[in-house]
Design a protein around this motif. Structure first.
Motif, mmCIF file in Angstrom:
data_model
loop_
_atom_site.group_PDB
_atom_site.id
_atom_site.type_symbol
_atom_site.label_atom_id
_atom_site.label_comp_id
_atom_site.label_asym_id
_atom_site.label_seq_id
_atom_site.Cartn_x
_atom_site.Cartn_y
_atom_site.Cartn_z
ATOM 1 N N ALA A 138 0.708 -1.122 0.084
ATOM 2 C CA ALA A 138 0.137 -0.067 -0.001
ATOM 3 C C ALA A 138 0.935 1.357 0.070
ATOM 4 O O ALA A 138 1.830 1.208 0.738
ATOM 5 C CB ALA A 138 -0.821 0.107 1.178
ATOM 6 N N GLN A 139 0.263 2.191 -0.642
ATOM 7 C CA GLN A 139 0.961 3.496 -0.705
ATOM 8 C C GLN A 139 0.009 4.751 -0.467
ATOM 9 O O GLN A 139 -0.780 5.087 -1.322
ATOM 10 C CB GLN A 139 1.731 3.864 -2.072
ATOM 11 C CG GLN A 139 2.745 2.860 -2.615
ATOM 12 C CD GLN A 139 3.125 3.047 -3.939
ATOM 13 O OE1 GLN A 139 3.257 4.022 -4.488
ATOM 14 N NE2 GLN A 139 3.524 1.851 -4.629
ATOM 15 N N VAL A 140 0.228 5.114 0.788
ATOM 16 C CA VAL A 140 -0.820 6.268 1.006
ATOM 17 C C VAL A 140 -0.158 7.453 1.598
ATOM 18 O O VAL A 140 -0.083 7.599 2.799
ATOM 19 C CB VAL A 140 -1.846 5.584 2.153
ATOM 20 C CG1 VAL A 140 -2.898 6.772 2.489
ATOM 21 C CG2 VAL A 140 -2.502 4.313 1.929
ATOM 22 N N GLY A 141 0.193 8.163 0.684
ATOM 23 C CA GLY A 141 0.759 9.457 0.989
ATOM 24 C C GLY A 141 -0.451 10.904 1.215
ATOM 25 O O GLY A 141 -0.154 11.752 1.900
ATOM 26 N N PRO A 187 -5.047 26.248 -4.657
ATOM 27 C CA PRO A 187 -3.971 25.280 -4.032
ATOM 28 C C PRO A 187 -3.920 24.777 -2.786
ATOM 29 O O PRO A 187 -3.510 23.706 -2.659
ATOM 30 C CB PRO A 187 -2.964 26.455 -4.481
ATOM 31 C CG PRO A 187 -3.189 27.339 -5.312
ATOM 32 C CD PRO A 187 -4.594 27.338 -5.178
ATOM 33 N N ASP A 188 -4.382 25.484 -1.870
ATOM 34 C CA ASP A 188 -4.196 25.026 -0.454
ATOM 35 C C ASP A 188 -5.610 24.062 -0.130
ATOM 36 O O ASP A 188 -5.560 23.466 0.933
ATOM 37 C CB ASP A 188 -4.539 26.042 0.439
ATOM 38 C CG ASP A 188 -5.859 26.928 0.653
ATOM 39 O OD1 ASP A 188 -6.270 27.241 -0.721
ATOM 40 O OD2 ASP A 188 -6.450 26.931 1.666
ATOM 41 N N LEU A 189 -6.438 23.677 -1.329
ATOM 42 C CA LEU A 189 -7.461 22.855 -1.110
ATOM 43 C C LEU A 189 -7.047 21.554 -1.447
ATOM 44 O O LEU A 189 -7.943 20.823 -2.051
ATOM 45 C CB LEU A 189 -8.725 23.373 -1.567
ATOM 46 C CG LEU A 189 -9.342 24.707 -0.971
ATOM 47 C CD1 LEU A 189 -10.762 25.012 -1.455
ATOM 48 C CD2 LEU A 189 -9.247 24.441 0.663
ATOM 49 N N LYS A 190 -5.889 21.280 -2.174
ATOM 50 C CA LYS A 190 -5.521 19.995 -2.940
ATOM 51 C C LYS A 190 -5.801 18.606 -1.966
ATOM 52 O O LYS A 190 -5.394 18.942 -0.854
ATOM 53 C CB LYS A 190 -4.128 20.334 -3.208
ATOM 54 C CG LYS A 190 -3.367 18.900 -3.708
ATOM 55 C CD LYS A 190 -1.707 19.282 -3.968
ATOM 56 C CE LYS A 190 -1.262 17.895 -4.378
ATOM 57 N NZ LYS A 190 0.324 18.189 -4.409
ATOM 58 N N MET A 192 -8.511 17.720 -0.490
ATOM 59 C CA MET A 192 -9.505 17.871 0.661
ATOM 60 C C MET A 192 -10.857 17.122 0.173
ATOM 61 O O MET A 192 -11.131 16.754 -0.998
ATOM 62 C CB MET A 192 -9.888 19.424 0.319
ATOM 63 C CG MET A 192 -9.040 20.332 1.297
ATOM 64 S SD MET A 192 -9.324 20.400 2.848
ATOM 65 C CE MET A 192 -10.602 21.352 3.056
ATOM 66 N N PRO A 193 -11.200 16.611 1.074
ATOM 67 C CA PRO A 193 -12.777 15.681 0.971
ATOM 68 C C PRO A 193 -13.630 16.814 0.353
ATOM 69 O O PRO A 193 -13.757 17.937 0.449
ATOM 70 C CB PRO A 193 -12.971 15.391 2.427
ATOM 71 C CG PRO A 193 -12.202 16.071 3.345
ATOM 72 C CD PRO A 193 -10.752 16.783 2.647
ATOM 73 N N GLY A 210 -17.185 19.134 2.629
ATOM 74 C CA GLY A 210 -15.978 17.970 2.944
ATOM 75 C C GLY A 210 -15.981 18.041 4.297
ATOM 76 O O GLY A 210 -15.824 18.926 5.004
ATOM 77 N N LEU A 211 -15.746 16.779 4.793
ATOM 78 C CA LEU A 211 -15.796 16.650 6.340
ATOM 79 C C LEU A 211 -14.361 15.917 6.859
ATOM 80 O O LEU A 211 -13.821 15.191 6.130
ATOM 81 C CB LEU A 211 -16.796 15.598 6.445
ATOM 82 C CG LEU A 211 -18.355 16.160 6.466
ATOM 83 C CD1 LEU A 211 -19.143 15.095 5.945
ATOM 84 C CD2 LEU A 211 -18.830 16.848 7.797
ATOM 85 N N SER A 212 -14.072 16.295 8.036
ATOM 86 C CA SER A 212 -13.054 15.813 8.767
ATOM 87 C C SER A 212 -13.236 15.960 10.046
ATOM 88 O O SER A 212 -13.335 17.084 10.927
ATOM 89 C CB SER A 212 -11.628 16.685 8.427
ATOM 90 O OG SER A 212 -10.656 16.128 9.141
ATOM 91 N N HIS A 215 -15.246 18.973 11.680
ATOM 92 C CA HIS A 215 -15.239 20.118 10.990
ATOM 93 C C HIS A 215 -15.733 19.610 9.731
ATOM 94 O O HIS A 215 -15.538 18.594 9.317
ATOM 95 C CB HIS A 215 -13.774 20.688 10.873
ATOM 96 C CG HIS A 215 -13.223 21.312 11.994
ATOM 97 N ND1 HIS A 215 -12.468 20.546 13.108
ATOM 98 C CD2 HIS A 215 -13.224 22.420 12.482
ATOM 99 C CE1 HIS A 215 -12.244 21.374 14.163
ATOM 100 N NE2 HIS A 215 -12.752 22.679 13.796
ATOM 101 N N LEU A 265 -7.323 2.977 9.922
ATOM 102 C CA LEU A 265 -7.613 2.573 8.533
ATOM 103 C C LEU A 265 -7.856 1.104 8.638
ATOM 104 O O LEU A 265 -7.332 0.452 9.385
ATOM 105 C CB LEU A 265 -6.391 2.900 7.604
ATOM 106 C CG LEU A 265 -5.999 4.343 7.202
ATOM 107 C CD1 LEU A 265 -4.759 4.285 6.553
ATOM 108 C CD2 LEU A 265 -7.149 4.806 6.431
#
Lengths: 478, 146
Positions: A138-141, A187-190, A192-193, A210-212, A215, A265
């Motif tokens: 798996a690769q999750v950056g 650019p700062d929303l790259k 984002m959900p 979008g949720l986190s 928030h 996860l």
């Protein structure tokens, strides 16, 4: 049971031949025999579907129904000896049904996501998802490395947006369905959900969240899909929200008590059902997101809400497909990938009314319903089109219905036990949508008069391929 | 790049010399070559760690540096290191503001990477995957930031 005869026959055949068959072939044969017919809804599509015509079954394509139905849904669940653990974790396949000159052309392409590229290279399912764990390799950056882009597809600004909920929208070419790439609205929303269910005003302006955790980021986009404003708001609970809704002057976030209590996860392992906390409904003024009201309802579980409308006295109404717990999400949808159906879905159509005095009320239509869609506009009640006819013993819907809350009644067309009915969307005076015909083992496209569902389809077309169950889509008139 | 930042870069690059503990076998020099893929500009910000606890649990790096990206590459040199195991966390500061760009939800918006090109899985790569040997006067490693 009579219907078990075929299965008994298969077993007898397999047992009789067992002595001369390698063990793996025997196991594969038994597994295939054990697969229920409905497993077609979670079948694997090996590659993109090149453009091809559909066969007309009956009726005529309405002359004023010219355009394309775009749909999205998971269509690859298994690679090598691995499989995703949940219906929601398959790779998104965007399908285009182009209707013109009396005929229908179908093409479909997978969204070319980092997840799909990583797993194609590995030959295995390795990326974590909604309920699929990360496996070696798996690769999750970032969240977008797990983005299946498999939930909805809308058009904005001359391109398609394939939507998921915990990462970016993915842009695609409307004509070729070629993937352009993830969309950063700034650019700062790259990364984002961006929920899979943006709400569109009559003006074309698009709202989404979008949720986190506790928030929400509120996006306000132009009709062309450009960011007009974005703002963070605090929520009273870290609820799972697949959808939100909107009335003329308000955004409405329904906070069900399926709560994100720990960061882990896959995502679903961090969720806890807390029915004692009830459901809270946050109503936000679109002109000033800090002006908010909170209403309380009993514990409800939902994925999808219908559009809201407001009365002159400020009362807000919206409906939704509500269940009593997240058991389908937690147990039912994972089992579907394995061809099992241990738990019946019972999503019920209910109306939520939020009164100016702070009371919230629930009304029942008394019917099962999912994938509610409304014809647009938020200035008054609209009919709710939905799938329905859920019955014990087989997953998925088998009918299309229309419910009118003002009249307190509905109408429906039952496609029959051999059909799996997917979301139908309004297209002017028509409804258009897809089914999976389990007898013909093929995807079908049907058009119905939105005010006369009981007549059944005015025209039906059949593809030469069975595409797995799609989730959501959009009609784009030509 | 401003003169002030150039000085900062020079100072950060020199920092390990002063910070390095006395080495029994004589100091080692580490050269790290970065290749970037997103933009040929900006700088690489990196932190060098010499133990698992500091690396995995938010402790202090033994050195930090900022090196300019030129034609898609950047080279950082840390002389005077005690021979041993090290690990690097780095990001490509594309806009050159000296900070990792963040979304409103606190997620990185600029590309990052770890030594050994170890993969992130829902968080920084752990020391166990990213540590490597630094021994002798000419230790070298390379990291691709994509």
């Amino acid at each position: 049971m009579m219907l078990d005869r075929r299965e008994l026959f298969s077993r007898a055949l397999a047992a009789g031949l067992g002595a001369s068959l390698p063990a793996e072939a025997l196991a594969a044969g038994l597994a295939a025999a054990a697969q229920p017919q409905w497993a077609l809804a979670l079948g694997d599509v090996a590659a993109d579907i090149a453009p091809r015509g559909l066969t007309r079954l009956h009726g005529r394509l309405p002359a004023d129904l010219v355009g394309t139905l775009y749909r999205n849904g998971p269509a690859l669940f298994r690679r090598g000896d691995t499989a995703v653990n949940h219906w929601f974790d398959g790779d998104g396949l965007v399908r285009a049904f182009a209707c013109h000159d009396g005929g229908v052309q179908l093409q479909a392409r997978f969204v070319d996501t980092p997840k799909r590229r990583i797993e194609t290279a590995a030959g295995r399912i390795v990326q974590p998802g909604f309920a699929t764990p990360a496996r070696p390799g798996a690769q999750v950056g970032s969240a977008d490395d797990t983005n299946a882009a498999n939930t909805h597809v809308i058009a904005a600004g001359g391109r398609l947006l394939a939507l998921w909920e915990a990462g970016s929208a993915t842009a695609m070419d409307m004509a070729t369905l070629a993937t352009i790439g993830p969309v950063a609205f700034r650019p700062d929303l790259k990364g984002m959900p961006f929920l899979a269910h943006p709400k569109v005003e009559a003006s074309g302006r698009i709202w989404n969240i979008g949720l986190s955790g506790k928030h929400a980021y509120v996006y306000r986009l132009s009709a062309g899909g450009a960011l007009e404003a974005g703002q963070m708001i605090k929520l009273p609970a870290a609820s799972y929200c697949h959808d939100f809704t909107m009335a003329a002057r308000h955004l409405i976030i329904v906070l069900q008590p399926w709560l994100h209590e720990k960061a882990s996860l896959p995502f679903s392992t961090g969720m806890v059902w807390r029915p004692e906390q009830g459901t809270r409904v946050l109503v936000i003024d679109k002109d000033d997101l800090t002006r908010q009201r909170l209403f309380e309802l009993p514990a409800l579980f939902f994925f999808h809400l219908g559009d809201g409308w407001e009365e002159a006295d400020g009362t807000i109404h919206f409906d939704g497909a509500f269940d009593s717990s997240p058991l389908f999400a937690v147990e039912g949808a994972p089992a579907l990938v394995e061809g099992r159906y241990p738990r019946s879905e019972r999503p019920m159509l209910r109306l939520v009314s939020l009164h100016p005095d702070g009371r919230a009320r629930l009304r029942d239509a008394g019917i099962t319903a999912e994938f509610p869609r409304n014809p647009g506009g938020h200035d008054g009640p609209r009919p709710t089109f939905h799938v329905g006819g859920y019955q014990p013993g087989r997953p998925f819907a088998r009918s299309i219905g229309r419910w009118d809350w003002q009249a307190g009644r509905g109408q429906a067309h039952d496609f029959g036990a051999h059909q799996i009915v997917e979301e139908f969307v309004p297209a002017g005076p028509w409804l258009i949508g897809t089914t999976i015909n389990l007898k013909a083992r093929a995807t079908e496209l049907h058009m119905m008069r939105a005010d006369r569902l009981t007549d059944g389809p005015v025209a039906s077309f059949r593809a030469d391929v069975a595409l797995p169950h799609s989730f959501h889509g959009s009609w784009l008139a030509a | 790049m401003t003169l002030n930042r150039l000085l900062t870069v020079a100072l950060l690059a020199l920092a390990p010399l002063a910070a390095a503990p006395a080495a029994a076998e004589g100091p080692a020099t580490l050269t790290v070559t970065f290749t970037v893929t997103d933009a040929p500009t900006g700088q690489i910000m990196l932190s060098l760690y010499d133990n698992e606890a500091a690396h995995d649990r938010g402790g202090k790096p033994v050195a930090q540096a900022a090196v300019p990206v030129q034609q898609g590459q950047a080279v950082a040199t840390s002389p005077g290191l005690a021979p041993g195991r090290y690990a690097i966390k780095a990001f490509h500061d594309i806009d050159g503001d000296g900070k990792m760009g963040m979304t409103p939800f606190g997620m990185p918006t600029e590309p990052f990477a770890f030594s050994n090109n170890a993969q992130a899985v829902g968080g920084p790569a752990p020391w166990s995957a990213s540590n490597f040997a630094v021994d002798g006067p000419a230790a070298a490693t390379s990291i691709t930031i994509r």
